[in-house]
Motif scaffolding. Structure first.
Motif, short mmCIF file in Angstrom:
data_model
loop_
_atom_site.label_atom_id
_atom_site.label_comp_id
_atom_site.label_asym_id
_atom_site.label_seq_id
_atom_site.Cartn_x
_atom_site.Cartn_y
_atom_site.Cartn_z
N UNK A 15 66.02 11.27 15.38
CA UNK A 15 65.55 9.98 15.90
C UNK A 15 65.34 10.04 17.41
N UNK A 16 66.23 10.72 18.10
CA UNK A 16 66.09 10.85 19.56
C UNK A 16 64.83 11.64 19.90
N UNK A 17 64.55 12.69 19.19
CA UNK A 17 63.35 13.48 19.43
C UNK A 17 62.09 12.67 19.13
N UNK A 18 62.12 11.85 18.08
CA UNK A 18 60.97 11.01 17.74
C UNK A 18 60.71 10.00 18.85
N UNK A 19 61.78 9.42 19.39
CA UNK A 19 61.62 8.45 20.47
C UNK A 19 61.09 9.13 21.73
N UNK A 20 61.53 10.34 22.00
CA UNK A 20 61.01 11.07 23.15
C UNK A 20 59.52 11.36 22.98
N UNK A 21 59.12 11.74 21.76
CA UNK A 21 57.70 11.99 21.49
C UNK A 21 56.90 10.70 21.63
N UNK A 22 57.45 9.60 21.16
CA UNK A 22 56.78 8.30 21.30
C UNK A 22 56.58 7.96 22.77
N UNK A 23 57.61 8.20 23.59
CA UNK A 23 57.49 7.95 25.03
C UNK A 23 56.42 8.84 25.66
N UNK A 24 56.35 10.10 25.25
CA UNK A 24 55.34 11.01 25.80
C UNK A 24 53.95 10.57 25.40
N UNK A 25 53.78 10.14 24.14
CA UNK A 25 52.48 9.64 23.69
C UNK A 25 52.10 8.39 24.48
N UNK A 26 53.05 7.50 24.70
CA UNK A 26 52.77 6.27 25.45
C UNK A 26 52.38 6.61 26.88
N UNK A 27 53.05 7.58 27.48
CA UNK A 27 52.71 7.98 28.85
C UNK A 27 51.30 8.55 28.91
N UNK A 28 50.93 9.33 27.91
CA UNK A 28 49.58 9.90 27.86
C UNK A 28 48.54 8.79 27.69
N UNK A 29 48.84 7.84 26.82
CA UNK A 29 47.91 6.73 26.60
C UNK A 29 47.77 5.90 27.88
N UNK A 43 52.99 -5.67 31.63
CA UNK A 43 53.48 -5.82 30.25
C UNK A 43 52.39 -5.54 29.24
N UNK A 44 51.17 -5.94 29.55
CA UNK A 44 50.04 -5.69 28.66
C UNK A 44 49.74 -4.20 28.58
N UNK A 45 49.75 -3.54 29.72
CA UNK A 45 49.50 -2.10 29.74
C UNK A 45 50.55 -1.36 28.92
N UNK A 46 51.81 -1.72 29.10
CA UNK A 46 52.89 -1.07 28.36
C UNK A 46 52.76 -1.34 26.86
N UNK A 47 52.43 -2.58 26.51
CA UNK A 47 52.28 -2.94 25.09
C UNK A 47 51.22 -2.06 24.43
N UNK A 48 50.05 -1.95 25.05
CA UNK A 48 48.98 -1.17 24.46
C UNK A 48 49.27 0.33 24.48
N UNK A 49 49.95 0.81 25.50
CA UNK A 49 50.32 2.22 25.54
C UNK A 49 51.22 2.56 24.35
N UNK A 50 52.20 1.71 24.07
CA UNK A 50 53.08 1.97 22.93
C UNK A 50 52.38 1.71 21.59
N UNK A 51 51.41 0.82 21.57
CA UNK A 51 50.63 0.63 20.34
C UNK A 51 49.85 1.90 20.03
#
Length: 64
Positions: A15-29, A43-51
């Motif tokens: 789960x920790x690795x998945x969350x780290x990957x999610x954070x990396x994907x969001x940073x790339x987006x 807040x809008x930028x962060x929302x769409x990055x994580x989407x």
């Protein structure tokens, strides 16, 4: 316990690795959005990055 069963520690690490990957994907987006002139509230930028990150995880076959 069989080889296919995971311990609580293994599940926590996964789960920790998945969350780290999610954070990396969001940073790339977010980098892509900002470099292409996408503006807006933080807040809008962060929302769409994580989407976008969640969509990428779904495409990998992982639960987002």
């Amino acid at each position: 316990m069989s080889k296919t069963e995971m311990t609580k520690t293994e599940l926590a690490i996964r789960e920790q690795l998945r969350e780290q990957l999610r954070d990396r994907f969001a940073a790339a987006a977010l980098t892509g959005m900002l470099s292409n002139g996408y503006g807006g509230e933080y807040d809008s930028l962060a929302y769409y990055a994580y989407a976008y990150a969640d969509a990428m995880l779904r495409q990998r076959g992982e639960n987002a």
